[in-house]
Design a protein around this motif. Structure first.
Motif, PDB file in Angstrom:
ATOM      1  N   GLU A  39       0.832  -1.202   0.000  1.00 40.41           N
ATOM      2  CA  GLU A  39       0.000   0.000   0.000  1.00 40.41           C
ATOM      3  C   GLU A  39       0.868   1.253   0.000  1.00 40.41           C
ATOM      4  N   SER A  40       1.966   1.222   0.731  1.00 37.82           N
ATOM      5  CA  SER A  40       2.864   2.369   0.775  1.00 37.82           C
ATOM      6  C   SER A  40       3.517   2.616  -0.578  1.00 37.82           C
ATOM      7  N   ILE A  41       3.794   1.535  -1.320  1.00 40.26           N
ATOM      8  CA  ILE A  41       4.370   1.696  -2.657  1.00 40.26           C
ATOM      9  C   ILE A  41       3.391   2.441  -3.562  1.00 40.26           C
ATOM     10  N   PHE A  59       0.976   4.481  -2.626  1.00 45.05           N
ATOM     11  CA  PHE A  59       0.875   5.864  -2.146  1.00 45.05           C
ATOM     12  C   PHE A  59       2.079   6.682  -2.609  1.00 45.05           C
ATOM     13  N   THR A  60       3.266   6.097  -2.534  1.00 47.62           N
ATOM     14  CA  THR A  60       4.469   6.795  -2.979  1.00 47.62           C
ATOM     15  C   THR A  60       4.436   7.033  -4.487  1.00 47.62           C
ATOM     16  N   THR A  61       3.897   6.076  -5.239  1.00 45.74           N
ATOM     17  CA  THR A  61       3.783   6.239  -6.686  1.00 45.74           C
ATOM     18  C   THR A  61       2.875   7.411  -7.037  1.00 45.74           C
ATOM     19  N   LEU A 121       2.163   9.963  -5.131  1.00 46.74           N
ATOM     20  CA  LEU A 121       2.830  11.186  -4.701  1.00 46.74           C
ATOM     21  C   LEU A 121       3.913  11.601  -5.698  1.00 46.74           C
ATOM     22  N   GLY A 122       4.700  10.631  -6.161  1.00 46.86           N
ATOM     23  CA  GLY A 122       5.745  10.950  -7.126  1.00 46.86           C
ATOM     24  C   GLY A 122       5.182  11.440  -8.448  1.00 46.86           C
ATOM     25  N   ASP A 158      -6.942   9.547   0.134  1.00 44.83           N
ATOM     26  CA  ASP A 158      -5.795   8.680  -0.157  1.00 44.83           C
ATOM     27  C   ASP A 158      -4.796   8.702   0.991  1.00 44.83           C
ATOM     28  N   ALA A 159      -4.470   9.885   1.464  1.00 45.05           N
ATOM     29  CA  ALA A 159      -3.498  10.003   2.556  1.00 45.05           C
ATOM     30  C   ALA A 159      -4.043   9.437   3.868  1.00 45.05           C
ATOM     31  N   ALA A 196      -4.153   5.550   3.762  1.00 46.91           N
ATOM     32  CA  ALA A 196      -2.817   4.969   3.914  1.00 46.91           C
ATOM     33  C   ALA A 196      -2.326   5.097   5.353  1.00 46.91           C
ATOM     34  N   GLU A 250      -7.909   3.650  -0.184  1.00 41.55           N
ATOM     35  CA  GLU A 250      -6.610   4.163  -0.629  1.00 41.55           C
ATOM     36  C   GLU A 250      -6.351   3.848  -2.089  1.00 41.55           C
TER      37      GLU A 250
END
Length: 269
Positions: free
Chosen positions: A65-67, A69-71, A73-74, A164-165, A168, A214
């Protein structure tokens, strides 16, 4: 390369040792599967896959899930408009009547299916990841059956960014319940309920719902930035005249780099 050369043999040796100890294919010996099924039944989770994802190996799911979220965000940072770009009002596009009818009928059905898949993830095949993608896909039927302006009206990006935030973050915070109960992080500590009921599974349906929110919100936000680049974002009129014609141009990291290289000189001129 030096670090890889030092670490690869170590990882390779452990991997080879693990493969040697695997049970042979085509037999009835399934030690991990037997333990997973027994644990799922003990925690009243009918869907063993969800039990593995949100109970036995919930920490791995937190990483996945963090991957995502990071995607998101990036992509949000990379696809933001550069200095030599501006937003233009998208043109209205009319879909053929059969496509409009198909989208109008299928959109509410797809939304209901997405909610069902998320809500019943601990009971039947599916779950938060699958249901979240269905929900995001259902919303974009408005774009296919109508036009981009309709999608913008039914797509609250600001609220979806927050959702989303929060989703997560909630997954990570729910893991503290196990520590508060004197157990392990992300340990299933809620009442397990009755087997086969929608409230069964303890913490599994709660984590499943967090992932569904999320994933659905993240995919919508991710696609929104790509669609904005293709439909709304255009070059500055002083660049190639694209803003006057309303056509999309190349954007993203390359456009940002180009803006950084030519922006000061253009401003001075």
């Amino acid at each position: 390369m030096v670090l890889f050369a030092l670490g690869a043999p170590v990882v390779g040796a452990f991997f080879a040792a693990a493969c040697v100890r695997l049970p042979p294919f085509g037999t009835d010996v399934h030690p991990y599967g037997d333990r997973a099924v027994a644990a799922a039944l003990a925690h009243r989770t009918a869907n063993v896959v969800s039990s593995v994802n949100f109970d036995l190996r919930a920490l791995d799911t937190l990483g996945e899930e963090s991957i995502l979220f990071t995607t998101v965000l990036g992509a949000t940072l990379l696809l933001r408009p550069a200095r030599d770009e501006r937003r233009a009002r998208p043109r209205t596009e009319q879909a053929v009547p059969t496509t409009r009818l198909f989208g109008a009928v299928l959109l509410p059905v797809a939304l209901v299916v997405g909610v069902y898949v998320v809500a019943h993830g601990q009971l039947s095949p599916g779950g938060g990841f699958q249901g979240g993608v269905i929900l995001a896909t259902a919303l974009h039927l408005a774009y296919l059956a109508a036009d981009y302006r309709v999608l913008e009206r039914v797509r609250p990006l600001a609220a979806l960014d927050v959702a989303d935030a929060l989703a997560a973050m909630s997954f990570a915070l729910l893991g503290l319940a196990g520590l508060a109960a004197g157990g392990a992080y992300l340990q299933n500590v809620l009442p397990f309920g009755t087997f086969g009921q929608i409230t069964s599974g303890g913490l599994v349906p709660v984590l499943n719902a967090a992932v569904g929110i999320e994933v659905g919100s993240g995919v919508i936000v991710l696609l929104a930035h790509f669609l904005d680049q293709a439909v709304e974002v255009t070059e500055h009129p002083d660049g190639a005249g694209a803003a006057a014609t309303g056509t999309a141009t190349a954007t993203g990291a390359g456009a940002g780099a180009g803006a950084g290289a030519t922006g000061p000189q253009e401003e001075q001129s």
